[in-house]
Design a protein around this motif. Structure first.
Motif, PDB file in Angstrom:
ATOM      1  N   LEU A  33      49.917 -71.984   7.213  1.00  0.00           N
ATOM      2  CA  LEU A  33      49.027 -70.974   7.790  1.00  0.00           C
ATOM      3  C   LEU A  33      47.587 -71.379   7.519  1.00  0.00           C
ATOM      4  N   MET A  34      46.821 -71.535   8.585  1.00  0.00           N
ATOM      5  CA  MET A  34      45.431 -71.948   8.455  1.00  0.00           C
ATOM      6  C   MET A  34      44.537 -70.704   8.412  1.00  0.00           C
ATOM      7  N   ASP A  35      43.889 -70.485   7.287  1.00  0.00           N
ATOM      8  CA  ASP A  35      43.076 -69.295   7.043  1.00  0.00           C
ATOM      9  C   ASP A  35      41.671 -69.500   7.593  1.00  0.00           C
ATOM     10  N   ALA A  65      46.156 -72.540   3.806  1.00  0.00           N
ATOM     11  CA  ALA A  65      45.083 -73.502   3.555  1.00  0.00           C
ATOM     12  C   ALA A  65      43.857 -73.068   4.334  1.00  0.00           C
ATOM     13  N   TYR A  66      42.698 -73.340   3.769  1.00  0.00           N
ATOM     14  CA  TYR A  66      41.452 -73.010   4.455  1.00  0.00           C
ATOM     15  C   TYR A  66      41.311 -73.864   5.710  1.00  0.00           C
ATOM     16  N   SER A  67      40.989 -73.230   6.821  1.00  0.00           N
ATOM     17  CA  SER A  67      40.787 -73.954   8.069  1.00  0.00           C
ATOM     18  C   SER A  67      39.307 -74.301   8.208  1.00  0.00           C
ATOM     19  N   PRO A  68      38.971 -75.578   8.249  1.00  0.00           N
ATOM     20  CA  PRO A  68      37.558 -75.957   8.383  1.00  0.00           C
ATOM     21  C   PRO A  68      36.945 -75.359   9.643  1.00  0.00           C
ATOM     22  N   GLU A  69      35.653 -75.075   9.582  1.00  0.00           N
ATOM     23  CA  GLU A  69      34.931 -74.521  10.713  1.00  0.00           C
ATOM     24  C   GLU A  69      34.034 -75.587  11.327  1.00  0.00           C
ATOM     25  N   ARG A  70      33.832 -75.484  12.626  1.00  0.00           N
ATOM     26  CA  ARG A  70      32.926 -76.407  13.297  1.00  0.00           C
ATOM     27  C   ARG A  70      31.483 -76.075  12.932  1.00  0.00           C
ATOM     28  N   GLU A  71      30.711 -77.104  12.571  1.00  0.00           N
ATOM     29  CA  GLU A  71      29.311 -76.905  12.259  1.00  0.00           C
ATOM     30  C   GLU A  71      28.550 -76.614  13.546  1.00  0.00           C
ATOM     31  N   ARG A  72      27.782 -75.550  13.547  1.00  0.00           N
ATOM     32  CA  ARG A  72      27.073 -75.128  14.741  1.00  0.00           C
ATOM     33  C   ARG A  72      25.574 -75.391  14.595  1.00  0.00           C
ATOM     34  N   VAL A  79      30.252 -84.409  18.950  1.00  0.00           N
ATOM     35  CA  VAL A  79      30.173 -84.941  17.592  1.00  0.00           C
ATOM     36  C   VAL A  79      30.672 -83.909  16.580  1.00  0.00           C
ATOM     37  N   SER A  80      30.286 -82.646  16.767  1.00  0.00           N
ATOM     38  CA  SER A  80      30.694 -81.605  15.817  1.00  0.00           C
ATOM     39  C   SER A  80      32.194 -81.349  15.890  1.00  0.00           C
ATOM     40  N   VAL A  81      32.776 -81.420  17.090  1.00  0.00           N
ATOM     41  CA  VAL A  81      34.219 -81.227  17.226  1.00  0.00           C
ATOM     42  C   VAL A  81      34.979 -82.385  16.581  1.00  0.00           C
ATOM     43  N   GLU A  82      34.500 -83.600  16.770  1.00  0.00           N
ATOM     44  CA  GLU A  82      35.152 -84.749  16.142  1.00  0.00           C
ATOM     45  C   GLU A  82      35.114 -84.636  14.623  1.00  0.00           C
ATOM     46  N   ALA A  83      33.997 -84.167  14.074  1.00  0.00           N
ATOM     47  CA  ALA A  83      33.889 -83.970  12.627  1.00  0.00           C
ATOM     48  C   ALA A  83      34.856 -82.888  12.162  1.00  0.00           C
ATOM     49  N   LEU A  84      34.958 -81.813  12.947  1.00  0.00           N
ATOM     50  CA  LEU A  84      35.899 -80.741  12.620  1.00  0.00           C
ATOM     51  C   LEU A  84      37.333 -81.262  12.588  1.00  0.00           C
ATOM     52  N   ASN A  85      37.707 -82.041  13.585  1.00  0.00           N
ATOM     53  CA  ASN A  85      39.077 -82.537  13.647  1.00  0.00           C
ATOM     54  C   ASN A  85      39.379 -83.510  12.513  1.00  0.00           C
TER      55      ASN A  85
END
Length: 252
Positions: A33-35, A65-72, A79-85
């Protein structure tokens, strides 16, 4: 061999689960479960409710587990989506390595359908390609908010022989849409329907479709755009987030 099931759980109503999804739930030993924070705890609660409802005579456990957030901000979107993934990939690798034993099945419960604006399948394939984890995985389709929206408004998604485009609010806001007669818009953070110049365009709008908090509005865009904007603002304040989808039908 470790196994994973990426299971589409539909758009909010536990009754949206397919029989294939129910069978897959009953093969899972560990659910990941991604929180995404307190505002979205209802989404975690729904996942637990689905398991409680449909899993029969089987022992299973949840791992959060903590779900990372996309940096806005001013960052390039791609670029931000690739970093998130990449951050999600590291989290997934850790979960698979530390929480799943050989011969067990892990489950990711994906909102809607894993093939539509979800990164889980892409990330798992990237992990396999990197060779750091070895596992097999299956993908179970689910009912999306697009299908649920059309059903709740009792309309088809396309006209007879007509085209249909599914896109994002970001692309609509910048004019990156085709001339399709019917356009479904998802992930709209900025009221992008305001960019549609023809007030005769018909909109079928829905928020939290399939959940007890569902809101539906339909009509000429020129008549209902203000109502939708007010409703979105109120919903965001009440819930801390907004999850809406809408169909735009251009006049013929």
């Amino acid at each position: 061999m470790k196994k994973l099931s990426v299971i589409g759980i539909g758009a909010g109503d536990p009754d949206y689960l397919t029989m294939q999804a129910v069978k897959a739930l009953n093969r899972v030993d560990v659910f990941f479960l991604m929180d995404k924070g307190p505002a979205k705890h209802k989404l975690l609660d729904l996942r637990r409710e689905i398991c409680q409802r449909y899993i029969v005579d089987r022992t299973y456990r949840f791992v959060e587990a903590y779900s990372p957030e996309r940096e806005r901000g001013d960052l390039d979107y791609t670029v931000s989506v690739e970093a998130l993934n990449r951050a999600k990939q590291a989290t997934f690798e850790r979960l698979i390595d530390e929480e799943l034993s050989d011969g067990q099945c892990g489950g990711f419960l994906v909102w809607g359908d894993p093939a539509l604006y979800d990164s889980t399948v892409r990330i798992l394939q990237t992990i396999l390609d990197a060779g750091r984890c070895v596992f097999e995985f299956e993908v179970i389709p689910g009912i999306t908010s697009v299908q649920a929206l059309a059903a709740r408004h009792k309309v088809p998604l396309n006209g007879i022989g007509g085209s249909l485009e599914i896109t994002t609010g970001r692309r609509l806001a910048t004019g990156q849409v085709s001339d399709a007669a019917n356009v479904v818009v998802m992930l709209d953070a900025e009221d992008a329907y305001r960019q549609v110049s023809d007030p005769e365009t018909h909109i079928y709008w829905g928020a939290y479709v399939g959940t007890p908090d569902e809101i539906l509005i339909a009509g000429r865009l020129g008549d209902v755009a203000d109502d939708i904007e007010r409703t979105r603002q109120a919903a965001r304040q009440a819930h801390g987030w907004i999850m809406d989808t809408y169909l735009l039908r251009r006049p013929q």
